[in-house]
Every structure is written in C-alpha cells, then in structure tokens.
Enzyme design. Sequence first.
Site, PDB file in Angstrom:
ATOM      1  N   ASP A 226       0.833  -1.200   0.000  1.00 24.71           N
ATOM      2  CA  ASP A 226       0.000   0.000   0.000  1.00 24.71           C
ATOM      3  C   ASP A 226       0.871   1.254   0.000  1.00 24.71           C
ATOM      4  O   ASP A 226       1.852   1.341   0.747  1.00 24.71           O
ATOM      5  CB  ASP A 226      -0.868  -0.033   1.278  1.00 24.71           C
ATOM      6  CG  ASP A 226      -1.944   1.018   1.275  1.00 24.71           C
ATOM      7  OD1 ASP A 226      -2.792   0.971   0.373  1.00 24.71           O
ATOM      8  OD2 ASP A 226      -1.940   1.888   2.165  1.00 24.71           O
ATOM      9  N   GLU A 275      14.370 -15.353  -0.070  1.00 25.90           N
ATOM     10  CA  GLU A 275      14.805 -16.418   0.863  1.00 25.90           C
ATOM     11  C   GLU A 275      13.798 -17.558   0.901  1.00 25.90           C
ATOM     12  O   GLU A 275      14.087 -18.639   1.376  1.00 25.90           O
ATOM     13  CB  GLU A 275      14.894 -15.859   2.289  1.00 25.90           C
ATOM     14  CG  GLU A 275      16.104 -15.016   2.565  1.00 25.90           C
ATOM     15  CD  GLU A 275      15.949 -14.317   3.926  1.00 25.90           C
ATOM     16  OE1 GLU A 275      15.168 -14.794   4.778  1.00 25.90           O
ATOM     17  OE2 GLU A 275      16.609 -13.290   4.100  1.00 25.90           O
TER      18      GLU A 275
HETATM   19  C1  BGC Z   1      -5.500   2.171  -0.398  1.00 24.71           C
HETATM   20  C2  BGC Z   1      -6.660   2.983   0.039  1.00 24.71           C
HETATM   21  C3  BGC Z   1      -6.283   3.640   1.357  1.00 24.71           C
HETATM   22  C4  BGC Z   1      -4.963   4.404   1.258  1.00 24.71           C
HETATM   23  C5  BGC Z   1      -4.383   4.697   2.575  1.00 24.71           C
HETATM   24  C6  BGC Z   1      -4.510   3.273  -0.667  1.00 24.71           C
HETATM   25  O1  BGC Z   1      -3.608   3.084  -1.509  1.00 24.71           O
HETATM   26  O2  BGC Z   1      -5.729   1.402  -1.529  1.00 24.71           O
HETATM   27  O3  BGC Z   1      -7.817   2.239   0.158  1.00 24.71           O
HETATM   28  O4  BGC Z   1      -7.280   4.528   1.716  1.00 24.71           O
HETATM   29  O5  BGC Z   1      -4.017   3.670   0.574  1.00 24.71           O
HETATM   30  O6  BGC Z   1      -3.902   3.529   3.160  1.00 24.71           O
END
Ligand code: BGC
Length: 568
Positions: A226, A275
Amino acid sequence: MTQHLATTDRPADAPADAARRAGWWRDAVIYQVYPRSFADANGDGMGDLPGIRSRLPYLRDLGVDAVWLSPFYASPQADAGYDVADYRAVDPMFGTLADADHLVADAHGLGLRIIVDLVPNHSSDRHEWFQRALREGPASPLRERYHFRPGQGAGGDEPPNDWESVFGGPAWTRTENPDGTPGDWYLHLFAPEQPDFNWEHPAVREEFHAVLRFWLDRGVDGFRIDVAHGLVKAAGLPDLGTHDPLKLLGTGATPCFDQDGVHEIYREWRKILDEYPGERIGVAEAWTPTARRTANYVRPDELHQAFNFQYLASSWQAGALRQVIDESLEAMRPVGAPTTWVLSNHDVTRHATRFANEPGLGTQIRTAGDRELGLRRARAASLLMLALPGSAYVYQGEELGLPDVTDLPDEVRQDPSYFRAEGQDGFRDGCRVPIPWSGTEAPYGFGPAAGGPSWLPQPAEWAHLSVEAQTGDPASTLELYRAALAYRRAHPALGGADNLTWLDAGEGVLSFERSTDDGRTLRCTANITDRPVTVPTPGELALASEPLTQDGDHTVLPADTTAWWTTG
Ligand code: BGC
C-alpha cells in the site's frame, strides 16, 4: 461447486502442481477480494475470512491464478482496515489467525495463491508505538518512529509545512501534551487516524522485515504494498509551495511521493522474499506520474509487479488506450518486468460506471450515467485487457458487470475521504457494496439469511446480476470472464511480454495479434467507436463481448465491442 469445471481446463485433482510453475506471476490473473464485501459467513453484515474460504472454489472455477486480499488486520477501521493497529493479528470482525491459516491452506489446495496487503506508509493511531509516543510526551523516543514536529508561528499554532492530506485538509494534526498543553504536530498523508511512519528510523525497517517474515512463514505468496511510493519523504519535509489538493494518492512528483529513497527499502525486501521458496512476490501500489517512474519499482532486484494506474485512468478512447498500452509495454521492457493491467479496484469508481459517463471525469464519479452503455463498454474493455501481454487484475464483482452504487445515502457511507472532502470527492463506498451471489432478496447470498444485514445496502436490481443468475447464461458477463480466463489458461504463451503485433484497423479500432503456443495466433479487435465496423473475418471466433453478425467473409463488429479469433 464443481459444476463450472468444464469452463476451465484445470483438472480438479492437480491444481497445486499447475500453479507452481516458474514465473507464475508474469501472466497471472490476480483477483482482488475486498474482505468486507465478499462473503459474510457469520451473518453480521460484514464479510469475513470464513466467508472468503467458502467461496474459494468459485474463484478456482472462475480461472484466476491468485487472490489479493485487502487488509484484514486488527484495525479500528478509520479507513476500512488501511489503518493497522497490529500487523500480526486478524481483526475479530474478519475472524482469527487460524482462519487466515486455513484460508491459505485451502487456497493452495485449490491451486490458488494468496497475496496479502501490507500497509507500511502509516499505522493506525491506535498502534502501540503511536499510543506510547503520545502518552510519553515530547521526549518519547517512540516519536522518532513517526514524523512529529513543532508547529510554526507564535505558539506553534500553524502546521509544520503546507502539505495536504490525500483525503483533504491539512496533512498535520496537533497533539496534546500529557499535561494538557498544546503539543507537537504529527504527519498523516491520509486520515488523522493514519500517522505516517518515519522510514529513516531503523526500528521501522526492522519491524517490517519481521512482519514480512511473519506472513511469509504462514505461507502467503506475496504482498500488495500500500502507498509504496510514499514511505520516504524529501529531507527536511520542504513546503510544496501550493495549496492545490493532491490528486488521489498523489499523481505528481512531490516531496511526499515517489522519492528515490524508497527503492533501497524494496531492495531489502526483495532479498527477504527470495529467501522463501515458490517465488513470493511484491506488488507496488505506486501512483507515479509516468509508466517510466513506475518501472523503477520493478527493477530486477526490487518488486515483481506494479499496478498500471495509467491504464486504469485511461478513458474508453482508441487513441488514449493505444498510447497507454504502448507506453506501458515500452516502459517495462528495459527492466524485464511484466506489464500489468487493471480497470477497477476498491479506490476508484468501477469501470462499468466510468465508461457510462462522459470521458474526463476522473476516477471518483457520483453519477450513474448510461448504465447499458457502461456495461457494454466494460465488457469490451475487459476482453481487450485480458488479451494483453502480462498480468491482469480483476476486482471482485467486475466479472458480474457490477456498476458503482452512486446513490448511497450519506448516513451509510464510511469512506473517510468523502467526509474530509465534505461530500465533494471520495465516492469509494460506491465500489465497495457487498457482491450478490444468489437469490432474489438482499443480501443476495452475501450473508447466510435472506433479509439479513449488509454493511452497505445493495440495490434491488442486483438480483439479476448475482453469480447464480449469470451462471450458465452464455450472454452473461460472468460467463464471458470464465471463457476468457479459460482461453488464457489454454494458451500460456499469451503471457509473453513482447508478444504483440499491432494491425492497422482504421480510426477508432484497436487490433493486434498475439502468438499462441501451437503456432496459431489470437487476434483481438476492439471497436471503440459508436457505430458498427466491418472487418475481414480472420479465423475462428473464440469470444466476443456482444453478438456479431457474419457478412460473407466479413464480420460486423457492433459499436463498443471486442472480439477474439484464433487464426492461422
Ligand atoms: C488504499 C486505500 C487507502 C490508502 C491509505 C490506498 O492506496 O488502496 O484504500 O485509503 O491507501 O492507506
């Protein structure tokens, strides 16, 4: 759930071996499950891990290779689980760690791989480190693991710099000292409940190495990372010099996004992934200004894949699509990574609704538009995407042709960006409505009881879009996806990154050939205009997003229609 096996050519008794193939991720179709909205086993209105587990045979039969799960970790849910309080625990609303283990084991038994979401840019404000940092006051060494700064101006009343949160409003929130006096500010590129980690701090790096290992040891096949472009900030946190709101997740080069320093982090992670046996992968969610910048995340010693958001953001226009396809292939070639393709996810208006509206509205749309046209274009767009070389992402429900729910009442909405933007932006709840499985009454098999709850209401017209309603109907979007994925599976050579030859097909029409393993070719032609076009019939029709008509040795391709033929 074996009744659909005829539509895939994966024998039920040998899936695990088939999926253990080297370089599996290069042409994988990866299905995104949004756990809140996929399947609710305990009937509380919220999807859960046992629900997902019970529906894995559906995903096997659909013909996908891997499943990416949005976060299911312990979280106060200020941003639907993208605010993680404990990276090693499952939130009770989704189940238990044992449920996660069973899910991974069942998926592997069915030949499916599991990719989990990792949220390293920020934690929840309920994370133990952040809580202690607040409690212990300005001298707490734990504050160095986040970005705490004194405010500017008399009394420190102004935020430390001019950065804006992606969700709207300032990217800084002021703390209160333990004695009740106004204290330092902390940085959050997203909601105030999501404080950004300071990735210059060794403890943060070590913690995430341990978290990677925790899930790798449990058998997961990879991580979707993310905000992969946000971890490192420009030294000194310099002002942006503008008060324009940042576009969703940052699409421009800024001091807060896409800093070169992030790549060193992924080089360390790649060593950890390597790994482990079985090619465990890292997938970058990196919103960068260009495909070339995205390619930096997938250099040979970094991550394996990065989402192609330029493709997702493209309008349904032949010129724009041709350009983004060429630029994407071109950008990945020097680094040797597969291109990826994606049309929808949990952060954007579903493509059936984007394409129902006029082009140029972006990815947060609040109007339903022309639904019939949107679905027709969505089917054509999906068939085009699935013919392209590389790996493709499918967001739950797109295989049912679901539109966004654009008329959710304010009181049921949960997306923090909607509220921070005062209802002018952040319509992400519309693509997060629980998906319909069966029956004629909500929650349409999402939960166990007819008339039972679902955390977001489903529209009445979704009964005819359910998995049950579409199964066996050759004209349905679900059967179109099943057939397209079966074709990809039957022709593994289609995965090759450089295997695409464009053909000249006239204004508004995209046409290309791909070689299959048996010396024949797949011809894909997409009519992206609003009128029928007649093309010479190139071979045997494999699939079409709408019915076609034959005219001697020519085929009439209706408006907004894609067809695949096997030729040679
Ligand atoms: C996620 C979102 C989220 C944001 C903050 C994004 O890239 O896909 O759903 O609100 O990151 O974590």
